[in-house]
Write a protein that holds these residues in place. Structure first.
Motif, short mmCIF file in Angstrom:
data_model
loop_
_atom_site.label_atom_id
_atom_site.label_comp_id
_atom_site.label_asym_id
_atom_site.label_seq_id
_atom_site.Cartn_x
_atom_site.Cartn_y
_atom_site.Cartn_z
N PRO A 1 0.82 -1.22 0.00
CA PRO A 1 0.00 0.00 0.00
C PRO A 1 0.85 1.26 0.00
N ARG A 2 0.48 2.19 -0.86
CA ARG A 2 1.14 3.49 -0.93
C ARG A 2 0.09 4.56 -1.10
N PHE A 3 0.39 5.76 -0.61
CA PHE A 3 -0.53 6.88 -0.79
C PHE A 3 -0.37 7.44 -2.20
N THR A 4 -1.51 7.67 -2.85
CA THR A 4 -1.53 8.27 -4.18
C THR A 4 -2.49 9.44 -4.17
N SER A 5 -2.39 10.28 -5.18
CA SER A 5 -3.30 11.42 -5.31
C SER A 5 -4.39 11.09 -6.32
N PRO A 6 -5.55 11.73 -6.20
CA PRO A 6 -6.62 11.47 -7.17
C PRO A 6 -6.19 11.78 -8.61
N GLU A 7 -5.29 12.71 -8.79
CA GLU A 7 -4.84 13.09 -10.14
C GLU A 7 -3.94 12.03 -10.76
N ASP A 8 -3.26 11.24 -9.93
CA ASP A 8 -2.31 10.25 -10.43
C ASP A 8 -2.39 9.00 -9.55
N PRO A 9 -3.49 8.24 -9.63
CA PRO A 9 -3.73 7.15 -8.68
C PRO A 9 -2.83 5.94 -8.85
N ASP A 10 -2.07 5.87 -9.94
CA ASP A 10 -1.25 4.68 -10.20
C ASP A 10 0.20 4.84 -9.74
N ILE A 11 0.56 6.02 -9.28
CA ILE A 11 1.95 6.29 -8.89
C ILE A 11 1.98 6.82 -7.47
N SER A 12 2.91 6.33 -6.67
CA SER A 12 3.06 6.79 -5.29
C SER A 12 3.28 8.31 -5.27
N TYR A 13 2.52 8.99 -4.44
CA TYR A 13 2.61 10.45 -4.35
C TYR A 13 4.02 10.91 -4.05
N PHE A 14 4.69 10.20 -3.13
CA PHE A 14 5.99 10.66 -2.66
C PHE A 14 7.14 10.28 -3.61
N ARG A 15 6.84 9.61 -4.69
CA ARG A 15 7.86 9.41 -5.72
C ARG A 15 8.10 10.69 -6.49
N LYS A 16 7.09 11.56 -6.53
CA LYS A 16 7.20 12.80 -7.30
C LYS A 16 7.33 14.03 -6.42
#
Length: 283
Positions: free
Chosen positions: A175-190
């Motif tokens: 499980p990782r947190f993602t944003s509604p704008e980019d649900p397939d990529i971990s938020y904290f990767r960007k």
């Protein structure tokens, strides 16, 4: 003879007087030099402490790089399941009567309540270093059990999930947190979150779990200076966060009462109110 002794006394008194004056002068000069040194050290120390000394002191004392200013789980207008049925007459009286909301919450907490399928969390983090960066936040599963089936509390009408900044699915392998704008990529990767001392950030987090009952906490990775540290965030009262999937059957069903508190309803009544039961094919 007497005049000779008087001259000798005067001669010996003069060097003593000069010696005493030089000693006083040295004491005075030493005081000034000491004051200058102390002032200089104070200026240097203040500059060092303001720049990074407070971080060093906090590091030595074991103070975490971030502090939890507030943590809450939104149970308002949120369907809730209990792991155990409420059988104690006193507890049932609290749930069905006009007791205060805090008393009802206490009864439900003792029966291990968990939001149904979606837990909405609010976490306020406070910086505790002159400069730091939150590089990752992830939910960490502490316990996984079959979905709770003790009782289902259905709000009428069932509320829609609130808009949130980040979400995570505990049914996923990692499980990782993602944003509604980019649900397939971990938020904290960007993106990362930068904080300074006493600066605050409010996180609105949605954690879902449909396949099981989950107890979890939040593991935060922080970069402070050249050190990476991890901070654990638990739920209110320092207990784990919880979320549970929908059961095929419950020992009891409740909905909100117009007189306050809760009132028992039938399974068919719960199915008519709660769309999650119907969507899961459990009505």
């Amino acid at each position: 003879m007497a005049k000779v002794r008087q001259k000798r006394r005067a001669a010996s008194a003069t060097p003593a007087k000069e010696a005493g004056g030089w000693k006083a002068m040295r004491t005075w000069l030493a005081g000034i030099v000491s004051a200058v040194i102390v002032a200089a050290v104070g200026v240097v120390f203040s500059a060092w402490y303001n720049a990074s000394g407070s971080d060093a002191v906090d590091g030595i004392s074991g103070e975490p790089p971030i502090k939890v200013g507030h943590v809450a789980v939104d149970h308002a207008a949120q369907d809730t399941a209990l792991r155990e049925a409420v059988t104690d007459p006193a507890d049932r009286a609290v749930l069905l009567g006009s007791a205060s909301g805090s008393r009802r919450d206490a009864v439900m907490a003792r029966h291990d309540r968990a939001p149904l399928e979606t837990a909405d969390l609010t976490v306020v983090l406070v910086g505790n270093r002159s400069s730091l960066r939150i590089v990752d936040i992830r939910p960490r599963v502490l316990d996984r059990k079959p979905v709770s089936d003790g009782a289902l509390f259905v709000y009428s009408p069932a509320g829609e999930a609130a808009t949130v900044e980040l979400s995570a699915d505990l049914d996923a392998p990692a499980p990782r947190f993602t944003s509604p704008e980019d649900p397939d990529i971990s938020y904290f990767r960007k993106k990362q979150i930068d904080l300074k001392r006493d600066e605050r950030v409010t996180l609105s987090l949605t954690v879902t779990g449909k396949a099981a009952y989950y107890a979890f906490d939040l593991l935060i990775t922080v970069l402070a200076g050249d050190r990476t540290e991890q901070v654990t965030v638990q739920g209110p009262d320092r207990t784990p966060f919880r979320v549970t999937g929908t059961s095929s059957d419950y020992h009891a069903y409740y909905t909100t009462s117009p007189l306050g508190g809760w009132q028992p309803i039938s399974r068919s009544g719960a199915c008519a109110i709660e769309r999650k039961l119907a969507k899961a094919g459990k009505c």
